[in-house]
Design a protein around this motif. Structure first.
Motif, PDB file in Angstrom:
ATOM      1  N   GLY A  65       0.821  -1.214   0.000  1.00 53.64           N
ATOM      2  CA  GLY A  65       0.000   0.000   0.000  1.00 53.64           C
ATOM      3  C   GLY A  65       0.850   1.257   0.000  1.00 53.64           C
ATOM      4  N   ALA A  66       1.900   1.273   0.816  1.00 52.04           N
ATOM      5  CA  ALA A  66       2.800   2.422   0.868  1.00 52.04           C
ATOM      6  C   ALA A  66       3.524   2.611  -0.469  1.00 52.04           C
ATOM      7  N   ASP A  81       1.083   4.138  -2.905  1.00 51.87           N
ATOM      8  CA  ASP A  81       0.944   5.568  -2.607  1.00 51.87           C
ATOM      9  C   ASP A  81       2.119   6.365  -3.165  1.00 51.87           C
ATOM     10  N   TYR A  83       1.993   6.255  -7.213  1.00 49.12           N
ATOM     11  CA  TYR A  83       0.830   6.918  -7.821  1.00 49.12           C
ATOM     12  C   TYR A  83       0.272   7.941  -6.839  1.00 49.12           C
ATOM     13  N   PRO A  84       0.923   9.087  -6.692  1.00 48.46           N
ATOM     14  CA  PRO A  84       0.568  10.036  -5.630  1.00 48.46           C
ATOM     15  C   PRO A  84      -0.679  10.879  -5.875  1.00 48.46           C
ATOM     16  N   ILE A 109      -3.895   1.698   1.526  1.00 52.16           N
ATOM     17  CA  ILE A 109      -3.613   2.820   0.640  1.00 52.16           C
ATOM     18  C   ILE A 109      -4.225   4.070   1.256  1.00 52.16           C
ATOM     19  N   LYS A 110      -3.452   5.119   1.368  1.00 49.14           N
ATOM     20  CA  LYS A 110      -3.868   6.326   2.089  1.00 49.14           C
ATOM     21  C   LYS A 110      -4.557   7.366   1.215  1.00 49.14           C
ATOM     22  N   ARG A 111      -5.045   6.985   0.075  1.00 53.58           N
ATOM     23  CA  ARG A 111      -5.702   7.932  -0.810  1.00 53.58           C
ATOM     24  C   ARG A 111      -6.999   7.351  -1.337  1.00 53.58           C
ATOM     25  N   THR A 164      -9.684   5.511  -3.340  1.00 49.52           N
ATOM     26  CA  THR A 164      -9.679   4.333  -4.205  1.00 49.52           C
ATOM     27  C   THR A 164     -11.099   4.022  -4.634  1.00 49.52           C
ATOM     28  N   LYS A 194     -12.751   6.405   0.289  1.00 54.47           N
ATOM     29  CA  LYS A 194     -12.073   6.950   1.468  1.00 54.47           C
ATOM     30  C   LYS A 194     -12.764   8.227   1.895  1.00 54.47           C
TER      31      LYS A 194
END
Length: 97
Positions: free
Chosen positions: A20-21, A24, A27-28, A52-54, A56, A95
């Motif tokens: 996941g990191a 990220d 693909y920022p 993933i912190k964005r 999705t 998210k």
């Protein structure tokens, strides 16, 4: 024959967080579309999408090379099309944080 555990749950979750990191970092920007091949990948993809912190969007498709038999035909057939494609959707967010 008994099943033998190859990796601990902790190691698998650690690796999913690493993947996941990396996603990220690679693909920022923009919404990320994750396509799940049913049925085996749904739990992995759910964990990955949380890592993933964005934003999705998850969609699903089915494929088969077995048909009704027990032996692969060698030909892959689509058994379920992408929901977003069938509905004309181009983006959505899963998210909220």
């Amino acid at each position: 024959m008994a099943l033998r555990r190859l990796l601990s749950e902790e190691r698998i979750q650690e690796r999913i967080r690493e993947i996941g990191a990396q996603i990220d970092a690679d693909y920022p920007e923009g919404t990320l579309f994750l396509i799940c091949i049913l049925k085996g990948a749904c739990y992995f993809l759910a964990d990955l999408s949380r890592a993933i912190k964005r934003d999705t969007f998850i969609d699903f498709m089915g494929i088969s090379s077995y048909g009704r038999g027990k032996t692969s035909s060698g030909e892959v057939k689509i058994t379920k099309i992408l929901i977003s494609r069938s509905r004309g959707r181009t983006s959505s967010s899963s998210k909220t944080s």
